[in-house]
Scaffold this motif. Sequence first.
Motif, PDB file in Angstrom:
ATOM      1  N   PHE A 111      46.223  36.894  41.648  1.00  0.00           N
ATOM      2  CA  PHE A 111      46.700  36.166  42.826  1.00  0.00           C
ATOM      3  C   PHE A 111      47.677  35.065  42.434  1.00  0.00           C
ATOM      4  N   ALA A 112      47.425  34.401  41.302  1.00  0.00           N
ATOM      5  CA  ALA A 112      48.359  33.372  40.828  1.00  0.00           C
ATOM      6  C   ALA A 112      49.685  34.006  40.409  1.00  0.00           C
ATOM      7  N   ALA A 113      49.616  35.182  39.800  1.00  0.00           N
ATOM      8  CA  ALA A 113      50.857  35.876  39.408  1.00  0.00           C
ATOM      9  C   ALA A 113      51.676  36.253  40.633  1.00  0.00           C
ATOM     10  N   CYS A 114      51.012  36.628  41.712  1.00  0.00           N
ATOM     11  CA  CYS A 114      51.744  36.949  42.942  1.00  0.00           C
ATOM     12  C   CYS A 114      52.537  35.740  43.425  1.00  0.00           C
ATOM     13  N   GLY A 115      51.934  34.564  43.386  1.00  0.00           N
ATOM     14  CA  GLY A 115      52.645  33.353  43.783  1.00  0.00           C
ATOM     15  C   GLY A 115      53.722  32.974  42.795  1.00  0.00           C
ATOM     16  N   TRP A 116      53.425  33.092  41.523  1.00  0.00           N
ATOM     17  CA  TRP A 116      54.377  32.694  40.485  1.00  0.00           C
ATOM     18  C   TRP A 116      55.600  33.604  40.453  1.00  0.00           C
ATOM     19  N   LEU A 117      55.393  34.884  40.684  1.00  0.00           N
ATOM     20  CA  LEU A 117      56.499  35.837  40.635  1.00  0.00           C
ATOM     21  C   LEU A 117      57.275  35.924  41.945  1.00  0.00           C
ATOM     22  N   GLY A 118      56.842  35.195  42.952  1.00  0.00           N
ATOM     23  CA  GLY A 118      57.584  35.165  44.210  1.00  0.00           C
ATOM     24  C   GLY A 118      57.338  36.345  45.126  1.00  0.00           C
ATOM     25  N   ILE A 119      56.184  36.985  44.998  1.00  0.00           N
ATOM     26  CA  ILE A 119      55.824  38.034  45.958  1.00  0.00           C
ATOM     27  C   ILE A 119      55.761  37.342  47.326  1.00  0.00           C
ATOM     28  N   PRO A 120      56.399  37.885  48.347  1.00  0.00           N
ATOM     29  CA  PRO A 120      56.401  37.215  49.654  1.00  0.00           C
ATOM     30  C   PRO A 120      54.978  36.928  50.148  1.00  0.00           C
ATOM     31  N   PHE A 121      54.780  35.700  50.629  1.00  0.00           N
ATOM     32  CA  PHE A 121      53.447  35.281  51.056  1.00  0.00           C
ATOM     33  C   PHE A 121      52.899  36.174  52.162  1.00  0.00           C
ATOM     34  N   LYS A 122      53.744  36.598  53.071  1.00  0.00           N
ATOM     35  CA  LYS A 122      53.281  37.434  54.180  1.00  0.00           C
ATOM     36  C   LYS A 122      52.677  38.742  53.655  1.00  0.00           C
ATOM     37  N   ARG A 123      53.320  39.352  52.681  1.00  0.00           N
ATOM     38  CA  ARG A 123      52.792  40.597  52.105  1.00  0.00           C
ATOM     39  C   ARG A 123      51.486  40.339  51.367  1.00  0.00           C
ATOM     40  N   PHE A 124      51.460  39.254  50.593  1.00  0.00           N
ATOM     41  CA  PHE A 124      50.229  38.913  49.885  1.00  0.00           C
ATOM     42  C   PHE A 124      49.105  38.617  50.872  1.00  0.00           C
ATOM     43  N   ALA A 125      49.419  37.868  51.914  1.00  0.00           N
ATOM     44  CA  ALA A 125      48.404  37.501  52.902  1.00  0.00           C
ATOM     45  C   ALA A 125      47.816  38.745  53.567  1.00  0.00           C
ATOM     46  N   LEU A 126      48.659  39.694  53.928  1.00  0.00           N
ATOM     47  CA  LEU A 126      48.158  40.919  54.556  1.00  0.00           C
ATOM     48  C   LEU A 126      47.258  41.710  53.602  1.00  0.00           C
ATOM     49  N   ALA A 127      47.678  41.808  52.339  1.00  0.00           N
ATOM     50  CA  ALA A 127      46.857  42.514  51.349  1.00  0.00           C
ATOM     51  C   ALA A 127      45.542  41.778  51.120  1.00  0.00           C
ATOM     52  N   SER A 128      45.596  40.466  51.034  1.00  0.00           N
ATOM     53  CA  SER A 128      44.399  39.662  50.817  1.00  0.00           C
ATOM     54  C   SER A 128      43.432  39.786  51.990  1.00  0.00           C
ATOM     55  N   ILE A 129      43.942  39.685  53.188  1.00  0.00           N
ATOM     56  CA  ILE A 129      43.087  39.777  54.375  1.00  0.00           C
ATOM     57  C   ILE A 129      42.453  41.169  54.465  1.00  0.00           C
ATOM     58  N   ALA A 130      43.255  42.203  54.241  1.00  0.00           N
ATOM     59  CA  ALA A 130      42.729  43.575  54.337  1.00  0.00           C
ATOM     60  C   ALA A 130      41.625  43.817  53.314  1.00  0.00           C
ATOM     61  N   THR A 131      41.878  43.434  52.062  1.00  0.00           N
ATOM     62  CA  THR A 131      40.861  43.677  51.038  1.00  0.00           C
ATOM     63  C   THR A 131      39.647  42.767  51.228  1.00  0.00           C
ATOM     64  N   SER A 132      39.861  41.558  51.718  1.00  0.00           N
ATOM     65  CA  SER A 132      38.740  40.642  51.959  1.00  0.00           C
ATOM     66  C   SER A 132      37.831  41.165  53.059  1.00  0.00           C
ATOM     67  N   VAL A 133      38.424  41.660  54.127  1.00  0.00           N
ATOM     68  CA  VAL A 133      37.618  42.194  55.231  1.00  0.00           C
ATOM     69  C   VAL A 133      36.752  43.351  54.740  1.00  0.00           C
ATOM     70  N   VAL A 134      37.336  44.249  53.980  1.00  0.00           N
ATOM     71  CA  VAL A 134      36.574  45.401  53.491  1.00  0.00           C
ATOM     72  C   VAL A 134      35.486  44.950  52.518  1.00  0.00           C
ATOM     73  N   TYR A 135      35.850  44.120  51.554  1.00  0.00           N
ATOM     74  CA  TYR A 135      34.897  43.714  50.514  1.00  0.00           C
ATOM     75  C   TYR A 135      33.767  42.849  51.075  1.00  0.00           C
ATOM     76  N   VAL A 136      34.114  41.821  51.826  1.00  0.00           N
ATOM     77  CA  VAL A 136      33.080  40.932  52.367  1.00  0.00           C
ATOM     78  C   VAL A 136      32.187  41.688  53.350  1.00  0.00           C
ATOM     79  N   SER A 137      32.780  42.534  54.190  1.00  0.00           N
ATOM     80  CA  SER A 137      31.977  43.313  55.144  1.00  0.00           C
ATOM     81  C   SER A 137      30.995  44.222  54.418  1.00  0.00           C
ATOM     82  N   ALA A 138      31.484  44.976  53.463  1.00  0.00           N
ATOM     83  CA  ALA A 138      30.616  45.921  52.753  1.00  0.00           C
ATOM     84  C   ALA A 138      29.493  45.194  52.011  1.00  0.00           C
ATOM     85  N   THR A 139      29.835  44.123  51.320  1.00  0.00           N
ATOM     86  CA  THR A 139      28.834  43.401  50.540  1.00  0.00           C
ATOM     87  C   THR A 139      27.835  42.678  51.434  1.00  0.00           C
TER      88      THR A 139
END
Length: 191
Positions: A111-139
Amino acid sequence: MGVEYILHWIWQTASLFAGTFVHEDVAIFAGAYLVAARGFPAALAFVSLLSGVIVGDFAIYGLGMLARRWHRLRWLSNRINADRLQTWLDRRLLFAVAFGRVMPTLAFPTFAACGWLGIPFKRFALASIATSVVYVSATFFGLLILGRSLPAWASTYGWIGAAGAILAIWLVRRAFSRRQAKLILSRGAAS
């Protein structure tokens, strides 16, 4: 419902939220325990856990962005092939974020590399939210179903067993991620 009861819920909600910054899996386990054994509202626990995980991801991304702007770390981009890494992350962002989510030692650097390398925040946010919903829900809901399915006489031992199972899963994930890191390092040294 008295004021003390509501304040207790607020305290528990804030604790679950803050607990995700220390250790996500432990906080999710604590949330499931509060719901199954102590009657805490499941929706409140889930929302506080999910929002804590997402805010934590955003904070790590932000640290990466700040590191990129820090003049003492600029030499690092010359030392590694930052453009190649950025291209790789750009193409595989969802995979990288999902893999970082399930591997305990990879979330922070990914996640730090995504910020450091300039991956657009909107794309990172969507990926983070999607994976968080799946992971937190399942667990969370998996632990909740386990906790509610235990008979009353076994509830204490069942939660101890669930904690042991989580510890075992965490140890396996940790061993796997260390093995992968050694493999990656040995490939890098060979080339």
